[in-house]
Design a protein around this motif. Sequence first.
Motif, PDB file in Angstrom:
ATOM      1  N   GLU A  20      -2.676   0.751 -29.957  1.00  7.90           N
ATOM      2  CA  GLU A  20      -2.374   1.146 -30.982  1.00  7.90           C
ATOM      3  C   GLU A  20      -2.240   1.269 -32.376  1.00  7.90           C
ATOM      4  OE1 GLU A  20      -0.010  -0.967 -27.870  1.00  7.90           O
ATOM      5  OE2 GLU A  20      -2.349  -1.400 -28.287  1.00  7.90           O
ATOM      6  N   ILE A  21      -3.337   0.783 -32.998  1.00  4.90           N
ATOM      7  CA  ILE A  21      -4.322   1.210 -33.827  1.00  4.90           C
ATOM      8  C   ILE A  21      -4.319   2.850 -34.165  1.00  4.90           C
ATOM      9  CG2 ILE A  21      -6.349   1.262 -35.530  1.00  4.90           C
ATOM     10  CD1 ILE A  21      -5.049  -0.764 -35.517  1.00  4.90           C
ATOM     11  N   TRP A  22      -5.178   3.524 -33.170  1.00  8.99           N
ATOM     12  CA  TRP A  22      -5.430   5.015 -32.804  1.00  8.99           C
ATOM     13  C   TRP A  22      -3.484   5.627 -32.794  1.00  8.99           C
ATOM     14  CZ3 TRP A  22     -10.091   6.425 -34.222  1.00  8.99           C
ATOM     15  CH2 TRP A  22     -11.376   5.762 -33.800  1.00  8.99           C
ATOM     16  N   ALA A  23      -3.006   5.037 -31.871  1.00 10.31           N
ATOM     17  CA  ALA A  23      -1.743   5.956 -31.464  1.00 10.31           C
ATOM     18  C   ALA A  23      -0.923   6.068 -32.461  1.00 10.31           C
ATOM     19  CB  ALA A  23      -1.269   5.366 -30.345  1.00 10.31           C
ATOM     20  N   GLY A  24      -1.237   4.733 -33.625  1.00  9.98           N
ATOM     21  CA  GLY A  24       0.044   4.598 -34.754  1.00  9.98           C
ATOM     22  C   GLY A  24      -0.438   6.097 -35.834  1.00  9.98           C
ATOM     23  N   LEU A  25      -1.910   5.891 -35.717  1.00 10.60           N
ATOM     24  CA  LEU A  25      -2.163   6.863 -36.707  1.00 10.60           C
ATOM     25  C   LEU A  25      -2.493   7.959 -36.257  1.00 10.60           C
ATOM     26  CD1 LEU A  25      -5.678   4.750 -37.814  1.00 10.60           C
ATOM     27  CD2 LEU A  25      -4.612   5.399 -39.356  1.00 10.60           C
ATOM     28  N   LEU A  26      -1.629   8.225 -35.094  1.00  9.18           N
ATOM     29  CA  LEU A  26      -2.142   9.804 -34.507  1.00  9.18           C
ATOM     30  C   LEU A  26      -0.656   9.885 -35.092  1.00  9.18           C
ATOM     31  CD1 LEU A  26      -4.627   9.307 -31.848  1.00  9.18           C
ATOM     32  CD2 LEU A  26      -4.756  11.291 -34.057  1.00  9.18           C
ATOM     33  N   ILE A  27       0.195   9.384 -34.999  1.00 10.57           N
ATOM     34  CA  ILE A  27       1.591   8.975 -34.831  1.00 10.57           C
ATOM     35  C   ILE A  27       2.000   9.940 -36.326  1.00 10.57           C
ATOM     36  CG2 ILE A  27       3.889   8.026 -34.971  1.00 10.57           C
ATOM     37  CD1 ILE A  27       3.120   6.934 -32.764  1.00 10.57           C
ATOM     38  N   ALA A  28       1.234   8.556 -37.257  1.00 12.40           N
ATOM     39  CA  ALA A  28       1.769   9.395 -39.000  1.00 12.40           C
ATOM     40  C   ALA A  28       0.914  10.161 -38.887  1.00 12.40           C
ATOM     41  CB  ALA A  28       0.788   7.490 -39.247  1.00 12.40           C
ATOM     42  N   LEU A  29      -0.202  11.143 -38.334  1.00 10.00           N
ATOM     43  CA  LEU A  29      -0.900  12.117 -38.788  1.00 10.00           C
ATOM     44  C   LEU A  29       0.489  13.375 -38.445  1.00 10.00           C
ATOM     45  CD1 LEU A  29      -3.293  13.935 -40.422  1.00 10.00           C
ATOM     46  CD2 LEU A  29      -4.165  13.566 -37.716  1.00 10.00           C
ATOM     47  N   SER A  30       0.671  12.934 -37.448  1.00  6.62           N
ATOM     48  CA  SER A  30       1.647  14.427 -36.624  1.00  6.62           C
ATOM     49  C   SER A  30       2.651  14.643 -37.539  1.00  6.62           C
ATOM     50  CB  SER A  30       1.897  13.734 -35.252  1.00  6.62           C
ATOM     51  OG  SER A  30       3.081  14.807 -34.224  1.00  6.62           O
TER      52      SER A  30
END
Length: 371
Positions: free
Chosen positions: A170-180
């Motif tokens: 979730e750490i990586w997925a959350g950052l990638l969603i925010a970046l997207s």
Amino acid sequence: MARTATFWLAAPSRFAAFGRKRARIAIGALVLLLLACLTALTVPDPAAVATGPATSQSEQTDLMVYEKIVAGVKGGGDYYTVATDTLRAGGYPLRPFLTVRMPSLAVVQAALPAWGPAVLLYLLAAYVGMVWGLRLGDALPRALPRVAALLLLIGSMLAFLQADLAAFHEIWAGLLIALSLGVRRPGRSLEAVAFGLVAMLIRETAALYALVMLAMAWLEGERREALGWLAALLLFAAALAAHAYAVMGVTGPHDPASPGWSGLLGFGFFVKSLSLATALQLLPMAAAASLVGLCLFGWAAWNDPLGLRMLVTLAAYATLIGIFARSDTFYWALLVAPVFLAGLVFVPDGLRDLFRPSLDRRRITVTRVTR
């Protein structure tokens, strides 16, 4: 006097055009939202922060399992054999196939040197902060609100700056969603779709974000963007099907099954989970819950397509967590946490634009004089 002046923002908030009646209705809705947030005081503590002895798998235990899987793959093992053997040894469920994470994150981390995941995590977090700092800077023309936004971004990303959590999906997925979300602009969505696809390949629950973006793009008339999100979802579906096939090849009917995802813990559990995922965990829960409600109000107040997409994404995950999350899966809130607290910078203008018309008691009296 026209109600066009702003307090912090470069442009009036979404509520600036509200008349007295609509403003009062919106204030009533805000009061109800804040009361709903206080239901966080009545929901059970997530398993990982319970004060008594641990009786279920906690976030920390999950993290140890993910680290063992990465170590096994680094040692030359096949991902699916290593993952299922590790989960089986820890008494974790192996059915349905979704209980086994997709191999993307573990395989990449296993290919990196020992210091690689931490460096990559810091670089990604810094990039997210830069992208959102620039986006928020466009809406905040003065120095003070920009500094406030920066501090709120840091408070949102405290969990994402901990190298010890690098194996947590979730750490990586959350950052990638925010970046997207941050890189997406009208007419420019390729990068947003790409980051969203990577988030889905790391954590399946990121697919909800892609569905939100697909729906919003379609409603806004962004047909090319909508097709991009559809293509990303189809690629994800193909990868998920291959993952399911691989998991079924190394599991059997005697492996333990998941207790299911129907926690029905409600909106209050979403509020508590989001509080624990950010710097709000440092505050008493009543204060933290109230600030969560104000953050949601702030995102609603930002009169920008990005603010609306952020709000709809938060609403979607509030629904997901409120209905399906269990007390030991509170970390799903990490998927929408990285920039959440920045919504507070829009609160002053939003409240100002609601209270001004609702408190305006001026009347115009027309006197007709006949001669």
